[in-house]
Design a protein around this motif. Structure first.
Motif, PDB file in Angstrom:
ATOM      1  N   SER A 309       0.815  -0.874   0.089  1.00  0.00           N
ATOM      2  CA  SER A 309       0.050   0.000  -0.178  1.00  0.00           C
ATOM      3  C   SER A 309       1.003   1.170  -0.726  1.00  0.00           C
ATOM      4  N   ILE A 310       0.647   2.171  -1.478  1.00  0.00           N
ATOM      5  CA  ILE A 310       1.320   3.332  -1.127  1.00  0.00           C
ATOM      6  C   ILE A 310       0.373   4.625  -0.725  1.00  0.00           C
ATOM      7  N   THR A 311       0.515   5.489  -0.440  1.00  0.00           N
ATOM      8  CA  THR A 311       0.583   6.375  -0.408  1.00  0.00           C
ATOM      9  C   THR A 311       0.772   8.079  -1.360  1.00  0.00           C
ATOM     10  N   VAL A 312       0.389   8.698  -1.665  1.00  0.00           N
ATOM     11  CA  VAL A 312       0.728   9.705  -2.617  1.00  0.00           C
ATOM     12  C   VAL A 312      -0.288  10.742  -2.482  1.00  0.00           C
ATOM     13  N   PRO A 313       0.692  11.864  -2.423  1.00  0.00           N
ATOM     14  CA  PRO A 313       0.040  13.107  -2.289  1.00  0.00           C
ATOM     15  C   PRO A 313      -1.251  13.459  -3.317  1.00  0.00           C
ATOM     16  N   CYS A 314      -2.141  13.840  -2.943  1.00  0.00           N
ATOM     17  CA  CYS A 314      -2.896  14.136  -4.238  1.00  0.00           C
ATOM     18  C   CYS A 314      -3.834  15.456  -3.750  1.00  0.00           C
ATOM     19  N   GLY A 315      -3.585  16.718  -3.741  1.00  0.00           N
ATOM     20  CA  GLY A 315      -3.954  18.070  -3.822  1.00  0.00           C
ATOM     21  C   GLY A 315      -4.885  18.210  -2.090  1.00  0.00           C
ATOM     22  N   PHE A 316      -5.283  19.462  -1.758  1.00  0.00           N
ATOM     23  CA  PHE A 316      -5.263  19.950  -0.619  1.00  0.00           C
ATOM     24  C   PHE A 316      -7.021  20.197  -0.095  1.00  0.00           C
ATOM     25  N   ASP A 317      -7.170  19.430   0.683  1.00  0.00           N
ATOM     26  CA  ASP A 317      -8.963  19.376   1.434  1.00  0.00           C
ATOM     27  C   ASP A 317      -9.450  20.765   1.535  1.00  0.00           C
ATOM     28  N   VAL A 318     -10.421  21.181   2.070  1.00  0.00           N
ATOM     29  CA  VAL A 318     -11.311  22.466   1.993  1.00  0.00           C
ATOM     30  C   VAL A 318     -10.250  22.461   2.934  1.00  0.00           C
ATOM     31  N   ASN A 319      -9.245  22.100   4.113  1.00  0.00           N
ATOM     32  CA  ASN A 319      -9.421  23.225   5.139  1.00  0.00           C
ATOM     33  C   ASN A 319      -8.417  23.198   4.578  1.00  0.00           C
ATOM     34  N   GLY A 320      -7.032  23.553   3.750  1.00  0.00           N
ATOM     35  CA  GLY A 320      -6.204  23.698   3.107  1.00  0.00           C
ATOM     36  C   GLY A 320      -4.831  22.686   3.063  1.00  0.00           C
ATOM     37  N   MET A 321      -5.441  21.426   3.707  1.00  0.00           N
ATOM     38  CA  MET A 321      -4.115  20.381   4.485  1.00  0.00           C
ATOM     39  C   MET A 321      -4.167  20.048   2.993  1.00  0.00           C
ATOM     40  N   PRO A 322      -2.787  19.040   2.908  1.00  0.00           N
ATOM     41  CA  PRO A 322      -2.530  18.073   2.141  1.00  0.00           C
ATOM     42  C   PRO A 322      -3.013  16.189   2.101  1.00  0.00           C
ATOM     43  N   PHE A 323      -3.828  16.013   0.873  1.00  0.00           N
ATOM     44  CA  PHE A 323      -4.555  14.884   1.085  1.00  0.00           C
ATOM     45  C   PHE A 323      -3.596  13.625   0.439  1.00  0.00           C
ATOM     46  N   GLY A 324      -3.474  12.928   0.388  1.00  0.00           N
ATOM     47  CA  GLY A 324      -3.410  11.437   1.053  1.00  0.00           C
ATOM     48  C   GLY A 324      -4.362  10.404  -0.567  1.00  0.00           C
ATOM     49  N   LEU A 325      -3.504  10.282  -1.204  1.00  0.00           N
ATOM     50  CA  LEU A 325      -4.129   8.677  -2.105  1.00  0.00           C
ATOM     51  C   LEU A 325      -3.406   7.779  -1.547  1.00  0.00           C
ATOM     52  N   GLN A 326      -4.680   6.243  -1.210  1.00  0.00           N
ATOM     53  CA  GLN A 326      -3.684   5.433  -0.626  1.00  0.00           C
ATOM     54  C   GLN A 326      -4.005   4.941  -1.939  1.00  0.00           C
ATOM     55  N   ILE A 327      -3.202   3.675  -2.819  1.00  0.00           N
ATOM     56  CA  ILE A 327      -3.375   2.956  -3.521  1.00  0.00           C
ATOM     57  C   ILE A 327      -2.697   1.713  -3.748  1.00  0.00           C
TER      58      ILE A 327
END
Length: 379
Positions: A309-327
Motif C-alpha cells: 500500500s502506498i500513499t501519494v499526495p493528491c491535492g488539498f482538502d477544504v481545510n487547505g491540508m494535504p490529502f493522501g491517495l492510497q493505492i
C-alpha cells in the motif's frame, strides 16, 4: 549517509507525533495541526527538505498516515520485502518498515536498498542467497497503461469511520483521475471483522512488547501503550483463536477479490489533520470512535491482508491540508504498485487542482518556536 533521528510518539504507539521527551511535531502546512504518526518526524522532515529520503514503520498506517498529512510518499511493502528481525512475535507481520520520500521514484530507489535477503525474518524467503523479488528492480519502474487496469475505488472499505471532508475530496480526486483510467468500479474487498481482528492482534503485540515495561514502570508509560496493554490482557484464548481464524478468512477473501481487480484507490486517512493537542480523534463527524487507533482503519484494512500500500499526495482538502491517495495492489506485487503510483503521481502533477505544492518555509522560519506552545511536552 544517515543524517539523524526524527521524532515519533512513545514506542511508535499512536497516530500523533507527541511525546514527553522531545515534545510535539506539528504539520508543516499548519503548525496548529498534527503531522500524524508514528513516523511524523520523517514526514515533516521530507516535506521541509531536510533530506530526500526517510524510513518509517507501519502497523496501522504509521508511515502512510504522516505521508498523507505532510504531502509526501509513504510505501508499506508486502511482509518480508523489507526484512526485520525485531518483531517480538515474528510470525504476526502486522508491522513492517518501508521507504518514505518526496516522490514515488525515490521511494522505489530506497526500497531497492531496504529489500534484501535476510532469512531472520520468517516472511523473507531466501533460497540460494536470493529472494523471489530482485531488489534492484524497485529502482527502475516500468511504464503502466492505466486504461488497461481494473481499478476499484472506495471511500471507506465498507467500515472505516470516514469524515465527510475526506469523502468529498476523494470524490473530487477520483472524478479528475477517471478520464485517464480504464474500468473504474466503486467496490471493495469484504472487510468483515476488520476492527475486531486488528484490535485483538494489536493487543497481543502490545502485551508481548510492552507488558513487562508497563508492569515495572507504570508511571513512565504513556496512555496509548498503557491502554493497549490493558486491552490486550482483557482478551482470552477464545478471542485470539477467533482473531487468527477470522484474519485467515479475511486474507482469503482479499485474494479471491483481487482475481478481478488490479488496484484499489482510497483515501489514506479517515480524517483531515486536526489540532496536534488532540491525542487521537475521539469522534468523527459526531460519532464516537472505538479506541485511540480506530481512526486508522483506512490503513489497517490492507495491513490485515498483507497487501502493499502506498500513499501519494493528491491535492488539498477544504481545510487547505494535504490529502493522501492510497493505492493498494496484490500481495507481493510491490513493483507493480509503485509503477501504478508513479503514473498516477504524474497525472496528479498535471491537474492544477490536485498538483502538490511545498510548505511555506519562510512562514515556518518566522513562526514562534513550537516549544513555546502550551502542552508541547504534556498530554
Amino acid at each position: 549517509i544517515p543524517l539523524g533521528k526524527t521524532n515519533n510518539p512513545e514506542w511508535s504507539a499512536g497516530g500523533n507525533t507527541r511525546n514527553r521527551v522531545y515534545g510535539a511535531t506539528a504539520n508543516p502546512y499548519d503548525l496548529t495541526r498534527t503531522c500524524a504518526g508514528s513516523s511524523g518526524g520523517s514526514a515533516a522532515a521530507l516535506a521541509c527538505g531536510y533530506a530526500p529520503l526517510a524510513t518509517g514503520s507501519d502497523t496501522g498506517g504509521s508511515l502512510r498516515n504522516p505521508a498523507a498529512y505532510c504531502g509526501v510518499v509513504g510505501f508499506r511493502p508486502s511482509p518480508g520485502v523489507v526484512p526485520g528481525d525485531k518483531r517480538g512475535i515474528g510470525l504476526v507481520p502486522l508491522s513492517t518498515s518501508g521507504p518514505m520520500a518526496r516522490n514515488v521514484a525515490d521511494a522505489g530507489l530506497m526500497l531497492s536498498v531496504l529489500a534484501r535477503p535476510d532469512g531472520r525474518d520468517p516472511f523473507t524467503t531466501v533460497v540460494d542467497g536470493r529472494t523471489a523479488w530482485e531488489p534492484s528492480d524497485f529502482a527502475t519502474l516500468p511504464p503502466v497503461d492505466l486504461s488497461a487496469l481494473r481499478i476499484a475505488v472506495t471511500e471507506d472499505y465498507g467500515f472505516a469511520p470516514t469524515e465527510s471532508i475526506v469523502r468529498d475530496h476523494f470524490r473530487k480526486a477520483v472524478a479528475a483521475l477517471a478520464p485517464f483510467m480504464g474500468r473504474v468500479e466503486d467496490t471493495t474487498p469484504d472487510c468483515t471483522g476488520a476492527d475486531r481482528i486488528f484490535a485483538v492482534l494489536r493487543g497481543l503485540l502490545f502485551v508481548s512488547t510492552h507488558g513487562t515495561r508497563f508492569d515495572q514502570h507504570p508511571d513512565k508509560v504513556g496512555p496509548n501503550v498503557r491502554d493497549n496493554v490493558i486491552e490486550g490482557r482483557g482478551y482470552g484464548a477464545d478471542d485470539f483463536a477467533a482473531a487468527f481464524t477470522d484474519q485467515t478468512a479475511y486474507y482469503l477473501r482479499w485474494q479471491d477479490w483481487f482475481r478481478d481487480h488490479d488496484v484499489i484507490l482510497s483515501p489514506a486517512v479517515t480524517v483531515s489533520p486536526r489540532d496536534w493537542h488532540e491525542l487521537y480523534p475521539a469522534e468523527i463527524d459526531g460519532k464516537p470512535t472505538q479506541s485511540y487507533y480506530h481512526w486508522l482503519a483506512m490503513a489497517y484494512a490492507s495491513t490485515l491482508a498483507g497487501h502493499p500500500s502506498i500513499t501519494v499526495p493528491c491535492g488539498f482538502d477544504v481545510n487547505g491540508m494535504p490529502f493522501g491517495l492510497q493505492i493498494v495492489g496484490r500481495r507481493h506485487a510491490d513493483r507493480a504498485v509503485l509503477a501504478v503510483a508513479a503514473e498516477i503521481e504524474a497525472i496528479i502533477a498535471s491537474i492544477p487542482d490536485l498538483a502538490p505544492r511545498a510548505p511555506d518555509l519562510a512562514a515556518l522560519r518566522s513562526a514562534p518556536p513550537l516549544s513555546d506552545a502550551p502542552g508541547f511536552l504534556s498530554f
